[in-house]
Design a protein around this motif. Structure first.
Motif, PDB file in Angstrom:
ATOM      1  N   ILE A 180       0.833  -1.205   0.000  1.00 41.52           N
ATOM      2  CA  ILE A 180       0.000   0.000   0.000  1.00 41.52           C
ATOM      3  C   ILE A 180       0.865   1.252   0.000  1.00 41.52           C
ATOM      4  N   ILE A 181       1.946   1.243   0.751  1.00 42.70           N
ATOM      5  CA  ILE A 181       2.882   2.381   0.723  1.00 42.70           C
ATOM      6  C   ILE A 181       3.425   2.581  -0.689  1.00 42.70           C
ATOM      7  N   GLU A 182       3.738   1.483  -1.374  1.00 48.93           N
ATOM      8  CA  GLU A 182       4.264   1.570  -2.742  1.00 48.93           C
ATOM      9  C   GLU A 182       3.213   2.114  -3.705  1.00 48.93           C
ATOM     10  N   LEU A 183       1.992   1.621  -3.597  1.00 48.03           N
ATOM     11  CA  LEU A 183       0.919   2.123  -4.465  1.00 48.03           C
ATOM     12  C   LEU A 183       0.641   3.597  -4.196  1.00 48.03           C
ATOM     13  N   ALA A 184       0.606   3.957  -2.924  1.00 47.22           N
ATOM     14  CA  ALA A 184       0.336   5.350  -2.561  1.00 47.22           C
ATOM     15  C   ALA A 184       1.398   6.279  -3.138  1.00 47.22           C
ATOM     16  N   LYS A 185       2.627   5.829  -3.147  1.00 47.45           N
ATOM     17  CA  LYS A 185       3.702   6.640  -3.734  1.00 47.45           C
ATOM     18  C   LYS A 185       3.432   6.891  -5.214  1.00 47.45           C
ATOM     19  N   MET A 186       3.063   5.825  -5.932  1.00 55.93           N
ATOM     20  CA  MET A 186       2.787   5.960  -7.363  1.00 55.93           C
ATOM     21  C   MET A 186       1.572   6.839  -7.624  1.00 55.93           C
ATOM     22  N   ASP A 187       0.577   6.762  -6.729  1.00 56.04           N
ATOM     23  CA  ASP A 187      -0.658   7.528  -6.903  1.00 56.04           C
ATOM     24  C   ASP A 187      -0.580   8.920  -6.289  1.00 56.04           C
ATOM     25  N   ARG A 188       0.592   9.263  -5.754  1.00 59.05           N
ATOM     26  CA  ARG A 188       0.806  10.580  -5.123  1.00 59.05           C
ATOM     27  C   ARG A 188      -0.151  10.794  -3.952  1.00 59.05           C
ATOM     28  N   ILE A 189      -0.360   9.722  -3.183  1.00 55.34           N
ATOM     29  CA  ILE A 189      -1.147   9.781  -1.950  1.00 55.34           C
ATOM     30  C   ILE A 189      -0.181   9.704  -0.776  1.00 55.34           C
TER      31      ILE A 189
END
Length: 325
Positions: free
Chosen positions: A223-232
């Motif tokens: 989730i941390i990795e996805l959030a980084k990509m999604d700028r969250i």
């Protein structure tokens, strides 16, 4: 707290020969063989690996033989491994999960010569010790950061269980800092429920959540990795996860379970800690906040650190200080 397959991991032994220059602790140590049960893998980069590092720290600190078994989850598996550890002459067994408490409680009278120790629970006995993190406080300070840094006013939490004190603390911290914020909390009811956690993440993204706190084991990193990509923006969990999410990780709530085990076993050897329920936190340096993102204003970081200093001294969180004053 925690945690892969329905088979046992390989049985490992790491032994250290006693040297002539033994420490005073070692000369007093009746726990010369220590075993650890781990629900997941020592390579999971989260909870399992932290437990392993703690075991290695114990090995170096008191020069004991240490053993561990991975992927021990069910009561039957616990019973089998405890019997094996007993046959090896192991006198201290660490259950690296809250789930081991109920199993150890059933076994403690059968093995009175073994001291059982586990984390995050309330079971206790003459030879059963529960070590707890004072995690409500770390959640509160993380919530303050989330409340300060949200732009949309929508903050999301994906938690494993509703009993996690850090979730209550996070919620309170958000609203202390930002009464206008909206906090959405989903529970997956398992430390390893990555698939469901990712579904909740996607739902939160659609609902314009711009700070997310993935408070679980296996799913915090993806989730941390996805959030980084999604700028969250995100708050890391258990480990300092700045290295994974970069500047999008505002800070992390870090539980130094490795330090906790070393500290507790040193006290056990000295006779300063016996069977019972114990809580440790910021004051013992087993809980810390992780690295702050440069996106967080320096003046606010200083404010958080000042509040932490007050908490370590007086045991009062910011909202309790306001009430007191």
């Amino acid at each position: 707290m925690k945690r892969g397959c329905h088979h046992f991991g390989i049985f490992f032994l790491i032994s250290v020969l006693f040297l002539s220059g033994c420490t005073a602790l070692n000369s007093e140590n009746k726990f010369d063989k220590i075993g650890m049960l781990i629900e997941s893998s020592i390579h999971d980069q989260t909870w399992g690996s932290k437990g392993y590092r703690g075991l290695m720290e114990i090995k170096d600190e008191i020069q004991a033989d240490v053993y561990y078994r991975e992927e021990v989850r069910t009561e039957q598996q616990v019973n089998q491994v405890v019997a094996e550890f007993d046959s090896q002459g192991i006198s201290l067994i660490i259950g690296h999960s809250s789930n081991y408490g109920k199993y150890f409680d059933k076994l403690k009278d059968q093995y009175p010569h073994i001291h059982f120790l586990y984390v995050n629970g309330g079971y206790k006995g003459k030879n059963l010790t529960s070590l707890n993190f004072n995690s409500l406080s770390m959640g509160f300070f993380a919530g303050m950061v989330a409340g300060k840094m949200t732009n949309s006013g929508n903050i999301g939490v994906i938690a494993a269980y509703d009993w996690q004190p850090e979730i209550e603390g996070f919620y309170e911290g958000v609203y202390f800092q930002n009464e206008q914020a909206n906090v959405t909390i989903y529970y997956v009811h398992d430390w390893e429920q990555t698939e469901m956690a990712l579904q909740y993440y996607e739902e939160m993204k659609r609902n314009n959540v711009d700070v997310i706190y993935p408070a679980g084991d296996s799913y915090s990193i993806p989730i941390i990795e996805l959030a980084k990509m999604d700028r969250i923006q995100s708050i890391g969990y258990v480990n300092d996860q700045h290295s994974i999410g970069g500047n999008m990780v505002l800070t992390s709530t870090v539980q130094h379970v490795d330090k906790l085990y070393a500290h507790a076993i040193e006290q056990l050897i000295k006779g300063e800690l016996t069977g019972g329920v114990y809580t440790f936190g910021f004051e013992e340096d087993v809980i810390t906040m992780g690295e702050f993102s440069p996106n967080v204003p320096n003046w606010f970081i200083n404010e958080i650190n000042r509040y932490i200093d007050i908490y370590e001294k007086d045991g009062l969180l910011p909202h309790q200080l306001m009430t007191k004053n």
